[in-house]
Design an enzyme around this catalytic site. Structure first.
Site, PDB file in Angstrom:
ATOM      1  N   HIS A  85       1.061  -1.109   0.246  1.00 52.48           N
ATOM      2  CA  HIS A  85       0.347   0.948  -0.143  1.00 52.48           C
ATOM      3  C   HIS A  85       1.143   1.417   0.069  1.00 52.48           C
ATOM      4  O   HIS A  85       0.476   2.186  -0.472  1.00 52.48           O
ATOM      5  CB  HIS A  85      -0.837  -0.052   1.336  1.00 52.48           C
ATOM      6  CG  HIS A  85      -2.530  -0.843   1.215  1.00 52.48           C
ATOM      7  ND1 HIS A  85      -3.525  -0.573   0.835  1.00 52.48           N
ATOM      8  CD2 HIS A  85      -2.617  -1.589   1.031  1.00 52.48           C
ATOM      9  CE1 HIS A  85      -4.113  -1.327   0.566  1.00 52.48           C
ATOM     10  NE2 HIS A  85      -3.755  -2.298   0.676  1.00 52.48           N
ATOM     11  N   VAL A  89       2.509   3.145  -4.758  1.00 50.98           N
ATOM     12  CA  VAL A  89       1.514   4.234  -4.834  1.00 50.98           C
ATOM     13  C   VAL A  89       3.100   5.872  -5.325  1.00 50.98           C
ATOM     14  O   VAL A  89       3.484   5.616  -4.471  1.00 50.98           O
ATOM     15  CB  VAL A  89       0.656   4.657  -3.477  1.00 50.98           C
ATOM     16  CG1 VAL A  89       0.075   6.255  -3.712  1.00 50.98           C
ATOM     17  CG2 VAL A  89      -0.218   4.074  -3.662  1.00 50.98           C
ATOM     18  N   SER A  95       5.082   7.246   3.412  1.00 48.55           N
ATOM     19  CA  SER A  95       3.407   8.565   2.829  1.00 48.55           C
ATOM     20  C   SER A  95       2.172   8.224   3.183  1.00 48.55           C
ATOM     21  O   SER A  95       1.398   8.490   4.070  1.00 48.55           O
ATOM     22  CB  SER A  95       3.004   9.115   1.598  1.00 48.55           C
ATOM     23  OG  SER A  95       2.606   7.843   0.360  1.00 48.55           O
ATOM     24  N   HIS A 211      -1.934 -13.724  -0.585  1.00 48.83           N
ATOM     25  CA  HIS A 211      -3.308 -14.000   0.771  1.00 48.83           C
ATOM     26  C   HIS A 211      -3.624 -15.260   1.011  1.00 48.83           C
ATOM     27  O   HIS A 211      -4.332 -15.568   1.529  1.00 48.83           O
ATOM     28  CB  HIS A 211      -4.401 -13.508  -0.883  1.00 48.83           C
ATOM     29  CG  HIS A 211      -4.445 -12.135  -1.101  1.00 48.83           C
ATOM     30  ND1 HIS A 211      -5.102 -11.979  -2.610  1.00 48.83           N
ATOM     31  CD2 HIS A 211      -4.396 -11.328  -0.812  1.00 48.83           C
ATOM     32  CE1 HIS A 211      -5.298 -11.260  -2.555  1.00 48.83           C
ATOM     33  NE2 HIS A 211      -4.928 -10.182  -1.607  1.00 48.83           N
ATOM     34  N   ASP A 261      -6.551 -18.730   3.873  1.00 45.85           N
ATOM     35  CA  ASP A 261      -6.066 -19.997   4.079  1.00 45.85           C
ATOM     36  C   ASP A 261      -7.128 -20.896   5.214  1.00 45.85           C
ATOM     37  O   ASP A 261      -6.132 -20.535   5.848  1.00 45.85           O
ATOM     38  CB  ASP A 261      -4.534 -20.324   3.622  1.00 45.85           C
ATOM     39  CG  ASP A 261      -4.338 -21.302   3.548  1.00 45.85           C
ATOM     40  OD1 ASP A 261      -5.244 -22.251   3.515  1.00 45.85           O
ATOM     41  OD2 ASP A 261      -2.808 -21.629   3.374  1.00 45.85           O
ATOM     42  N   ASP A 269       2.551 -19.448   2.294  1.00 45.42           N
ATOM     43  CA  ASP A 269       3.432 -20.614   1.990  1.00 45.42           C
ATOM     44  C   ASP A 269       2.201 -20.065   0.467  1.00 45.42           C
ATOM     45  O   ASP A 269       1.522 -20.043   0.316  1.00 45.42           O
ATOM     46  CB  ASP A 269       2.520 -22.141   2.633  1.00 45.42           C
ATOM     47  CG  ASP A 269       1.256 -22.117   2.992  1.00 45.42           C
ATOM     48  OD1 ASP A 269       0.942 -21.427   2.470  1.00 45.42           O
ATOM     49  OD2 ASP A 269       1.488 -22.918   4.262  1.00 45.42           O
TER      50      ASP A 269
END
Length: 344
Positions: A85, A89, A95, A211, A261, A269
């Site tokens: 994030h 950018v 920032s 994720h 997960d 993993d």
């Protein structure tokens, strides 16, 4: 006797020349190793940037990350997400950490930053560094190195990352949407956004392997469950998702979420790739990653080999953290990570 004397003298000279040659060769090797360790990249960053100005900097960050992780395990997810994030950018300059002011909305308070948390713990790390060497270590480097050490805490690879970033003075909330792809974007948009930073297709597939850990709030999932269930989802997984997200319009402030997960929720993993190939991905981008012809081959490779996943993950994180940093005399070293010095 004269012949013997000349012979001994010649041998001594040859030995001396050989000694000088090998001494110079050894010095050259030492210098080359030193240069290799501290090589400055095109971005102006280098390994061991604080070795003279704050030798304990990286050890302090690592120690604080592990202490905080033991008390609050979800901090590791936050630090990993912070890298994306902030660095995606426009510039990797912390920032993201700035608070809103009367004139400017902070990046961390935009809709695209929904779910970001634990910023106060970065201040804890900053305070520990300020006690050791005041005004030396930037918040941008703290953000990056805490992310690196958070990855290790989650069972991921250690990634040697360069330092020397300085902090930006303004939020980029107004242009955030131009850089950060959303979870509902097409795969073409996702690939294009990362390509602009220099991250190729396998790098994108590896980054989305983040994720594998953490959780997703029901606010981000309900469009796949209500008013009708997305037919591509695994039926058994749908039952779990509906149990966790029983409301079509969930309260964003409520603790309603699904683990990314279910098998290894606290470990970074390659189980994530097996899940999305089995239609157990939570977000639309997860499903697209497993089905798009440009990304599916890499998903299959990463599902089979964790080493392959880690290799591309490490490379992508490196590129991301070296995205257009402020170095030299640009920016500043903030006294507090949430406030630019001019407002301090």
């Amino acid at each position: 006797m004269i012949s013997i004397y000349h012979s001994l003298t010649q041998r001594a000279n040859m030995a001396l020349k050989a000694l000088i040659f090998f001494t110079l060769l050894s010095l050259s090797a030492i210098i080359n190793v030193s240069v290799a360790e501290d090589t400055e990249s095109d971005s102006g960053l280098m390994l061991n940037f604080y070795k003279d100005s704050c030798p304990q900097a990286e050890d302090i960050i690592k120690e604080q990350v592990m202490l905080l992780y033991k008390r609050h395990t979800n901090t590791a997810f936050s630090w990993l997400r912070n890298i994306f994030h902030d660095c995606a950018v426009e510039s990797c300059d912390a920032s993201l950490l700035l608070d809103s002011t009367r004139r400017t909305l902070s990046e961390k308070e935009t809709d695209r930053s929904f779910g970001l948390r634990n910023f106060r713990y970065l201040e804890t790390i900053k305070e520990a560094l300020e006690r050791e060497c005041p005004g030396v270590v930037s918040c941008a480097d703290i953000l990056v190195l805490s992310g690196r050490d958070g990855i290790v805490a989650l069972g991921g690879p250690h990634i040697p990352l360069k330092t020397g970033r300085r902090d930006g003075r303004k939020s980029r909330a107004d242009i955030l949407e131009q850089y950060l792809p959303d979870h509902n974007e097409s795969m073409s948009v996702v690939l294009e956004r990362f390509k602009n930073i220099g991250i190729d297709t396998p790098g994108v597939v590896a980054l989305l392997g983040s994720h594998s850990v953490g959780r997703t709030h029901c606010v981000k999932l309900v469009h796949r469950l209500y008013p009708q269930v997305d037919p591509v989802l695994d039926p058994g997984h749908v039952e779990h998702m509906l149990h966790k997200c029983p409301d079509a319009i969930p309260d964003p402030k409520a603790v309603q979420y699904v683990r990314n997960d279910r098998g290894t929720p606290m470990i970074l993993d390659n189980n994530y790739y097996r899940n999305i190939l089995d239609n157990k991905g939570l977000l639309l981008v997860d499903h697209q990653l497993a089905t798009d012809k440009r990304t599916k081959p890499y998903v299959k490779k990463m599902a089979k080999s964790q080493d392959y996943f880690f290799k591309h993950f490490g490379r992508a994180i490196t590129i991301l953290t070296e995205n257009n940093p402020l170095t030299g005399t640009k920016g500043e070293i903030r006294k507090q990570c949430n406030v630019a010095n001019k407002h301090h």
